[in-house]
Design an enzyme around this catalytic site. Sequence first.
Site, PDB file in Angstrom:
ATOM      1  N   TYR A 151       0.830  -1.206   0.000  1.00 27.64           N
ATOM      2  CA  TYR A 151       0.000   0.000   0.000  1.00 27.64           C
ATOM      3  C   TYR A 151       0.868   1.262   0.000  1.00 27.64           C
ATOM      4  CZ  TYR A 151      -3.416   3.440   1.654  1.00 27.64           C
ATOM      5  OH  TYR A 151      -4.209   4.559   1.800  1.00 27.64           O
ATOM      6  N   ALA A 154       2.346   1.851  -3.379  1.00 28.81           N
ATOM      7  CA  ALA A 154       1.355   2.353  -4.327  1.00 28.81           C
ATOM      8  C   ALA A 154       1.076   3.830  -4.100  1.00 28.81           C
ATOM      9  CB  ALA A 154       0.063   1.542  -4.205  1.00 28.81           C
TER      10      ALA A 154
END
Length: 343
Positions: A151, A154
């Site tokens: 995460y 990203a």
Amino acid sequence: MPRTVVVTGASAGVGRAVAREFGRRGDRVGLVARGRTGLRAAAAELHEMGAEAVVAPADMADGAAVRAAADHIESVLGPIDVWVNVAFTSVFAPFTEIGPEEFRRVTEVSYLGYVNGTREALARMKPRGTGTIVQVGSALGTRSIPLQSAYCGAKHAVNGFTSSVRTELLHEKSRVRITVVQLPAVNTPQFSWTLSRLPRHPQPVPPVYQPEVAARAVVHAADHPRRKQYYVGASTLLTILGEKTAAGLLDRYLARTGYDAQQTDRSAPAHRPHNLWEPLDGDGEDARDHGAHGVFDDSARKSSVQAWWSRHARTACPALALGAVAVAAGIRGRAAGRAVARR
């Protein structure tokens, strides 16, 4: 004047709250996500407000599906004026416990999903010479933490990608705007449905804010897009400043505290259901609408002074300056009066 707004990840969490906030203003809202039950519930909420809404199910990792969703929304609601990228997925686990396909999936949804959404928005906005794209980011896009490597990676990528696109729009002297709203920890269902290999139930790192706080900031950013990013929550601003000034110290601090801070005291089932590959809202008799809020309502904050300041700094600063001048003038006046009285 009502606008046509696309919100990705609109079935639950921040995306759901953002859709409601636009609908409350009377905007026409295109709802994009995988979960059909959540999308239908979101549309029903907007219809109850008197707002127009259309459901367009799509996996943001699938570029063709995103294009089809955008086409459908425009065919029903008209040209897209605002596109808000929110959809994401994640895995709570040490990096070495995340499989290659799992890591790829997080990247395809949480980063390439933003790329796909931005591409479709620009394809429609640039020819008309107008429009706004809002990327819903995170403090973790600047300061990474343990147990969320996919995460965090990203979100870092979203920041770099957005900055590059912004410079291209500036080069072209385009009137299309793109901005980022960086969020703190938010009380959403993600902590109950994200794939987790932690021994205890995942939790957001305090302080935690309600999704409506984020939604208000996103709508403001859509109205007032700017190059400078919007920060929601003092914790977001302090995290980003800390990364710029004391990254090494933060590394050591998070190494000590980051594992426990992201877990409650409750144990988690070893194989609890998750939404990495498929949505969890089901259909038919198994249908379940997860809504915007997670399970941390008791500890989540309903407002953010820092978010207010981020929205109103341009007007607040002159007002504070005038106030300071008035106070100074009053002090000088009282001092002069005392001097006259002494004479």
